[in-house]
Motif scaffolding. Structure first.
Motif, PDB file in Angstrom:
ATOM      1  N   ALA A  85      39.472  86.320  32.083  1.00 38.61           N
ATOM      2  CA  ALA A  85      39.275  87.571  31.336  1.00 38.61           C
ATOM      3  C   ALA A  85      37.947  87.569  30.603  1.00 38.61           C
ATOM      4  O   ALA A  85      37.236  88.592  30.573  1.00 38.61           O
ATOM      5  N   GLN A  86      37.575  86.445  30.018  1.00 36.53           N
ATOM      6  CA  GLN A  86      36.305  86.360  29.297  1.00 36.53           C
ATOM      7  C   GLN A  86      35.117  86.490  30.240  1.00 36.53           C
ATOM      8  O   GLN A  86      34.031  86.911  29.822  1.00 36.53           O
ATOM      9  N   ALA A  87      35.320  86.154  31.514  1.00 37.55           N
ATOM     10  CA  ALA A  87      34.269  86.300  32.513  1.00 37.55           C
ATOM     11  C   ALA A  87      34.216  87.708  33.079  1.00 37.55           C
ATOM     12  O   ALA A  87      33.387  88.002  33.947  1.00 37.55           O
ATOM     13  N   GLY A  88      35.102  88.584  32.593  1.00 36.15           N
ATOM     14  CA  GLY A  88      35.113  89.971  33.062  1.00 36.15           C
ATOM     15  C   GLY A  88      35.824  90.187  34.378  1.00 36.15           C
ATOM     16  O   GLY A  88      35.610  91.201  35.042  1.00 36.15           O
ATOM     17  N   ALA A  89      36.699  89.248  34.769  1.00 36.52           N
ATOM     18  CA  ALA A  89      37.411  89.368  36.038  1.00 36.52           C
ATOM     19  C   ALA A  89      38.424  90.501  35.983  1.00 36.52           C
ATOM     20  O   ALA A  89      39.031  90.750  34.935  1.00 36.52           O
ATOM     21  N   PRO A  90      38.627  91.192  37.101  1.00 42.99           N
ATOM     22  CA  PRO A  90      39.678  92.217  37.140  1.00 42.99           C
ATOM     23  C   PRO A  90      41.047  91.577  37.068  1.00 42.99           C
ATOM     24  O   PRO A  90      41.207  90.360  37.218  1.00 42.99           O
ATOM     25  N   ALA A  91      42.061  92.406  36.851  1.00 46.25           N
ATOM     26  CA  ALA A  91      43.416  91.895  36.660  1.00 46.25           C
ATOM     27  C   ALA A  91      43.902  91.085  37.852  1.00 46.25           C
ATOM     28  O   ALA A  91      44.588  90.073  37.684  1.00 46.25           O
ATOM     29  N   GLY A  92      43.560  91.510  39.062  1.00 49.09           N
ATOM     30  CA  GLY A  92      43.991  90.777  40.248  1.00 49.09           C
ATOM     31  C   GLY A  92      43.438  89.369  40.289  1.00 49.09           C
ATOM     32  O   GLY A  92      44.139  88.420  40.653  1.00 49.09           O
ATOM     33  N   ALA A  93      42.183  89.224  39.914  1.00 51.97           N
ATOM     34  CA  ALA A  93      41.571  87.895  39.874  1.00 51.97           C
ATOM     35  C   ALA A  93      42.169  87.056  38.751  1.00 51.97           C
ATOM     36  O   ALA A  93      42.327  85.836  38.885  1.00 51.97           O
ATOM     37  N   ARG A  94      42.509  87.686  37.649  1.00 46.67           N
ATOM     38  CA  ARG A  94      43.170  86.963  36.556  1.00 46.67           C
ATOM     39  C   ARG A  94      44.537  86.447  37.012  1.00 46.67           C
ATOM     40  O   ARG A  94      44.911  85.311  36.695  1.00 46.67           O
ATOM     41  N   LEU A  95      45.274  87.275  37.732  1.00 46.98           N
ATOM     42  CA  LEU A  95      46.573  86.852  38.236  1.00 46.98           C
ATOM     43  C   LEU A  95      46.427  85.649  39.147  1.00 46.98           C
ATOM     44  O   LEU A  95      47.182  84.670  39.034  1.00 46.98           O
ATOM     45  N   LEU A  96      45.464  85.689  40.050  1.00 45.81           N
ATOM     46  CA  LEU A  96      45.260  84.581  40.971  1.00 45.81           C
ATOM     47  C   LEU A  96      44.875  83.309  40.214  1.00 45.81           C
ATOM     48  O   LEU A  96      45.363  82.212  40.523  1.00 45.81           O
ATOM     49  N   ALA A  97      44.018  83.441  39.213  1.00 48.66           N
ATOM     50  CA  ALA A  97      43.601  82.279  38.429  1.00 48.66           C
ATOM     51  C   ALA A  97      44.787  81.658  37.700  1.00 48.66           C
ATOM     52  O   ALA A  97      44.948  80.427  37.681  1.00 48.66           O
ATOM     53  N   ALA A  98      45.621  82.494  37.097  1.00 51.33           N
ATOM     54  CA  ALA A  98      46.795  81.988  36.381  1.00 51.33           C
ATOM     55  C   ALA A  98      47.784  81.342  37.339  1.00 51.33           C
ATOM     56  O   ALA A  98      48.368  80.291  37.035  1.00 51.33           O
ATOM     57  N   ALA A  99      47.995  81.962  38.490  1.00 51.58           N
ATOM     58  CA  ALA A  99      48.925  81.407  39.478  1.00 51.58           C
ATOM     59  C   ALA A  99      48.417  80.074  40.003  1.00 51.58           C
ATOM     60  O   ALA A  99      49.192  79.123  40.180  1.00 51.58           O
ATOM     61  N   ARG A 100      47.128  79.981  40.255  1.00 49.16           N
ATOM     62  CA  ARG A 100      46.555  78.714  40.714  1.00 49.16           C
ATOM     63  C   ARG A 100      46.714  77.627  39.662  1.00 49.16           C
ATOM     64  O   ARG A 100      46.967  76.457  39.982  1.00 49.16           O
ATOM     65  N   ALA A 101      46.546  77.997  38.397  1.00 54.50           N
ATOM     66  CA  ALA A 101      46.696  77.016  37.321  1.00 54.50           C
ATOM     67  C   ALA A 101      48.126  76.487  37.272  1.00 54.50           C
ATOM     68  O   ALA A 101      48.346  75.279  37.073  1.00 54.50           O
ATOM     69  N   LEU A 102      49.082  77.373  37.457  1.00 55.72           N
ATOM     70  CA  LEU A 102      50.481  76.938  37.478  1.00 55.72           C
ATOM     71  C   LEU A 102      50.737  76.035  38.674  1.00 55.72           C
ATOM     72  O   LEU A 102      51.455  75.030  38.570  1.00 55.72           O
ATOM     73  N   ARG A 103      50.158  76.373  39.807  1.00 55.30           N
ATOM     74  CA  ARG A 103      50.308  75.530  41.009  1.00 55.30           C
ATOM     75  C   ARG A 103      49.699  74.152  40.780  1.00 55.30           C
ATOM     76  O   ARG A 103      50.304  73.124  41.124  1.00 55.30           O
ATOM     77  N   GLN A 104      48.518  74.112  40.194  1.00 56.93           N
ATOM     78  CA  GLN A 104      47.871  72.830  39.937  1.00 56.93           C
ATOM     79  C   GLN A 104      48.721  71.972  39.004  1.00 56.93           C
ATOM     80  O   GLN A 104      48.898  70.767  39.240  1.00 56.93           O
ATOM     81  N   TRP A 105      49.242  72.582  37.951  1.00 56.87           N
ATOM     82  CA  TRP A 105      50.098  71.837  37.029  1.00 56.87           C
ATOM     83  C   TRP A 105      51.347  71.347  37.750  1.00 56.87           C
ATOM     84  O   TRP A 105      51.774  70.197  37.552  1.00 56.87           O
ATOM     85  N   SER A 106      51.933  72.177  38.581  1.00 58.74           N
ATOM     86  CA  SER A 106      53.184  71.835  39.258  1.00 58.74           C
ATOM     87  C   SER A 106      53.012  70.639  40.186  1.00 58.74           C
ATOM     88  O   SER A 106      53.866  69.744  40.233  1.00 58.74           O
ATOM     89  N   PHE A 107      51.898  70.603  40.918  1.00 65.51           N
ATOM     90  CA  PHE A 107      51.667  69.476  41.817  1.00 65.51           C
ATOM     91  C   PHE A 107      51.288  68.219  41.056  1.00 65.51           C
ATOM     92  O   PHE A 107      51.560  67.106  41.512  1.00 65.51           O
ATOM     93  N   ALA A 108      50.661  68.378  39.908  1.00 64.94           N
ATOM     94  CA  ALA A 108      50.296  67.216  39.090  1.00 64.94           C
ATOM     95  C   ALA A 108      51.490  66.646  38.343  1.00 64.94           C
ATOM     96  O   ALA A 108      51.477  65.468  37.965  1.00 64.94           O
ATOM     97  N   HIS A 109      52.514  67.467  38.131  1.00 67.24           N
ATOM     98  CA  HIS A 109      53.690  67.043  37.366  1.00 67.24           C
ATOM     99  C   HIS A 109      54.972  67.463  38.099  1.00 67.24           C
ATOM    100  O   HIS A 109      55.760  68.269  37.585  1.00 67.24           O
ATOM    101  N   PRO A 110      55.212  66.926  39.292  1.00 63.07           N
ATOM    102  CA  PRO A 110      56.372  67.371  40.074  1.00 63.07           C
ATOM    103  C   PRO A 110      57.712  67.094  39.411  1.00 63.07           C
ATOM    104  O   PRO A 110      58.656  67.875  39.573  1.00 63.07           O
ATOM    105  N   ALA A 111      57.817  65.991  38.659  1.00 64.80           N
ATOM    106  CA  ALA A 111      59.095  65.690  38.005  1.00 64.80           C
ATOM    107  C   ALA A 111      59.403  66.716  36.924  1.00 64.80           C
ATOM    108  O   ALA A 111      60.547  67.185  36.792  1.00 64.80           O
ATOM    109  N   GLU A 112      58.384  67.082  36.132  1.00 63.70           N
ATOM    110  CA  GLU A 112      58.583  68.086  35.096  1.00 63.70           C
ATOM    111  C   GLU A 112      58.821  69.466  35.701  1.00 63.70           C
ATOM    112  O   GLU A 112      59.635  70.243  35.191  1.00 63.70           O
ATOM    113  N   PHE A 113      58.121  69.769  36.801  1.00 65.85           N
ATOM    114  CA  PHE A 113      58.365  71.037  37.493  1.00 65.85           C
ATOM    115  C   PHE A 113      59.809  71.109  37.963  1.00 65.85           C
ATOM    116  O   PHE A 113      60.486  72.136  37.800  1.00 65.85           O
ATOM    117  N   THR A 114      60.296  70.023  38.535  1.00 69.08           N
ATOM    118  CA  THR A 114      61.672  69.977  39.014  1.00 69.08           C
ATOM    119  C   THR A 114      62.655  70.140  37.865  1.00 69.08           C
ATOM    120  O   THR A 114      63.702  70.787  38.008  1.00 69.08           O
TER     121      THR A 114
END
Length: 242
Positions: A85-114
């Protein structure tokens, strides 16, 4: 309950974080159903009574781990969205960035994700304390959709929700109120987006898509973009963006 410090069997002050770190390793080995204060104490070289002084019951420790997992994953999404958002990204790009961040966290912490998105732990019932941390993920999505609505970035839906209202008051409150027509069912659509995102991650973290697609990261982006179309939001997918 103050969980900031605890005493080991040698009267050495240990942070409660140490106990939770030991428990996370046990989660990775045996899963949440196998979590035991006795094993945590043994693995950490602590007296069981010392562990119980901070987490009297297994469920207290489970709750602490659940809250930490929700907070960590939610914080990752919030940071990614804030940066976009601070970079001026549209909402769709913000959604993708947030979703990717959740994916990265999930793969880095599979036990906690589970722990938070896998099968329920037998005999455990999450207390009300877990609700605010659990709300951080949908709150990020709601904020993005609210921004898209206010910025005119949404395409009106072709289908409206039939019959009586389907939402609880808490869902509308999280979104910030009922959206106007023709987007009056945006919150319902947002819940579908949220559940689809978590379901997609379950498939990927638990290796349900690795033998179906050539590039799981690329497929994740594509699936997020396709699902976002159900709320009228365009997610930009550019070659080399991943």
């Amino acid at each position: 309950m103050d969980v900031s410090t605890m005493q080991s069997s040698d009267d050495v002050v240990q942070p409660a974080a140490v106990v939770k770190d030991i428990a996370r390793r046990q989660l990775a080995r045996a899963g949440a159903a196998g979590l035991s204060l006795d094993v945590v104490a043994r693995d950490g070289g602590l007296a069981v009574t010392a562990v119980e002084a901070v987490f009297p019951h297994r469920d207290d420790l489970l709750t602490a781990l659940v809250i930490d997992a929700y907070d960590a994953s939610g914080a990752a999404m919030e940071q990614a969205d804030r940066t976009a958002a601070q970079a001026g990204a549209p909402a769709g790009a913000r959604l993708l960035a947030a979703a990717r961040a959740l994916r990265q966290w999930s793969f880095a912490h599979p036990a906690e994700f589970t722990l938070i998105y896998g099968s329920p732990v037998p005999g455990y019932h999450a207390p009300q304390d877990t609700v605010p941390p659990a709300s951080r993920t949908p709150a990020v999505l709601a904020g993005i959709l609210r921004s898209a609505l206010e910025g005119g970035e949404l395409t009106p839906p072709r289908r409206t929700v039939p019959g009586p209202p389907l939402l609880r008051a808490e869902a509308l409150q999280l979104f910030g109120g009922a959206p106007p027509a023709p987007f009056s069912d945006l919150v319902e659509r947002g819940i579908a987006l949220w559940s689809s995102l978590i379901g997609l991650l379950v498939f990927q973290v638990f290796s349900r898509t690795h033998d179906s697609v050539r590039d799981e990261a690329a497929y994740f982006d594509y699936a997020v973009a396709v699902t976002a179309e159900t709320v009228g939001l365009v997610v930009p997918l550019e070659e080399g963006e991943r």
